[in-house]
Design an enzyme around this catalytic site. Sequence first.
Site, short mmCIF file in Angstrom:
data_model
loop_
_atom_site.label_atom_id
_atom_site.label_comp_id
_atom_site.label_asym_id
_atom_site.label_seq_id
_atom_site.Cartn_x
_atom_site.Cartn_y
_atom_site.Cartn_z
N GLU A 94 35.70 40.21 41.71
CA GLU A 94 36.43 41.38 42.25
C GLU A 94 36.33 42.58 41.32
OE1 GLU A 94 40.54 40.49 43.10
OE2 GLU A 94 39.98 38.70 44.21
N GLY A 141 47.71 39.43 48.28
CA GLY A 141 48.63 38.27 48.18
C GLY A 141 50.08 38.60 47.87
N SER A 142 50.32 39.22 46.73
CA SER A 142 51.72 39.45 46.31
C SER A 142 52.17 40.89 46.57
CB SER A 142 51.83 39.15 44.81
OG SER A 142 50.97 40.01 44.07
N ILE A 165 52.99 27.85 46.24
CA ILE A 165 52.49 28.66 47.35
C ILE A 165 52.08 27.76 48.51
CG2 ILE A 165 50.69 30.31 48.05
CD1 ILE A 165 50.67 31.25 45.03
N ASP A 196 45.55 17.16 46.60
CA ASP A 196 45.96 17.60 45.26
C ASP A 196 45.66 16.47 44.31
OD1 ASP A 196 47.10 19.04 43.14
OD2 ASP A 196 48.56 19.95 44.47
N HIS A 245 42.83 41.61 48.20
CA HIS A 245 43.72 40.90 47.26
C HIS A 245 45.17 41.40 47.42
CE1 HIS A 245 43.78 38.56 43.22
NE2 HIS A 245 44.93 38.42 43.86
N ARG A 303 41.75 32.01 44.43
CA ARG A 303 40.83 32.74 43.56
C ARG A 303 39.44 32.69 44.20
NH1 ARG A 303 44.40 35.19 41.90
NH2 ARG A 303 45.16 35.40 39.78
N ASP A 348 41.15 36.77 50.90
CA ASP A 348 41.93 37.81 50.21
C ASP A 348 41.43 38.01 48.79
OD1 ASP A 348 44.14 39.67 50.06
OD2 ASP A 348 45.23 38.21 48.84
C1 DGY Z 1 48.41 36.50 40.99
O1 DGY Z 1 49.59 36.75 40.74
O2 DGY Z 1 47.74 35.70 40.35
C2 DGY Z 1 47.83 37.22 42.13
O3 DGY Z 1 46.58 36.81 42.47
C3 DGY Z 1 47.89 38.72 41.91
O4 DGY Z 1 48.49 39.20 43.09
#
Ligand code: DGY
Length: 325
Positions: A272, A292-293, A163, A182, A290, A243, A267
């Site tokens: 949560e 994200g995806s 990501i 990293d 949340h 997270r 996000d």
């Molecule tokens: C994940 O895939 O871990 C995301 O946070 C859920 O959208």
Amino acid sequence: MTKPVLLITRKLPAAIEARAQRDYDARLNPMDEPWFRSGAEIARRATEAKADGILIAAGDPLNAETIAALPASVKGIATFSVGYDHIDVKAAKARGITIMNTPEVLSFATAETAMTLMLMAARRAGEGERMVRAGKWEGWAPTQLMGVTLEGKKLGILGMGRIGRELANMARGFRMEIHYRDINRLPPEAELGATYYGDDDSFLAAIDVISMHVPGGDATRKWLNAERLAKMKKGSLVVNSGRGGSVDDAALVNALSSGHIRAAGLDVYDGEPVVFPGYFGLENVALLPHLGSATIEVRDAMGNRALENLDALLVHGKAPPHAVG
Ligand code: DGY
């Protein structure tokens, strides 16, 4: 041949539920009833169904207690997420239960969300939207809602995985300089000119924006705390689409209130769906639920990936392609 029994804790995209029903004796949750919030209820339903597998989602409490309560019939648990900090992988392994996740397919979409948040924070988009909706906008003004540009800014990516690297590619299009922290340095062909930092202090002091892409869990708990925020330049931006637990919310609220951090975009949240109440009174934080995806394409791809993993394990008796731990 009898189909394996698959307990599915959440309502999933229609094509995924149809595929699950075709290949499994699938126990769905078509109304997305919130029983998935209780580990005891997940275990009770798995026991009642004599489930061979469980398809869970981000946040379902698959902790040691839940894992211990699962029936012996359960051979695998696939999570509809790349993150698996909600699962006690060690406890599952000890019981011979395979844990599987959905990497890769959501990297671009999650990076898009980070980019959205970065733009919202830099350009005060949430504040502007709220002003228009509240009927408080009196027209264009030379000094109204001035934000900052991303052009030429140093983007600090914490966690340069899939990501993080997608975000770096997008941010190059905004003419940002890419810096990253990293554990290990990437090879030059993946680094593409980005600057690597092997320690937190020099990384935090160098950057104008931090975008966090680290997994949850104890190792990253409250990583962005008051001490680290103080090491960032005044007027920096903070973005978190990884997270929630990796940010110390009280410390970030203080830094946003004092102006040391100009703005933030979040996000994900610790605990949560509860959101730290200190954020609600601040205009300089953009809060997304949340997302994200959350694209139609990616949620189908995640479902298919979860089922490919389960098929390998439960239908073909093979090692699943995305087992973790
Ligand atoms: C994940 O895939 O871990 C995301 O946070 C859920 O959208």
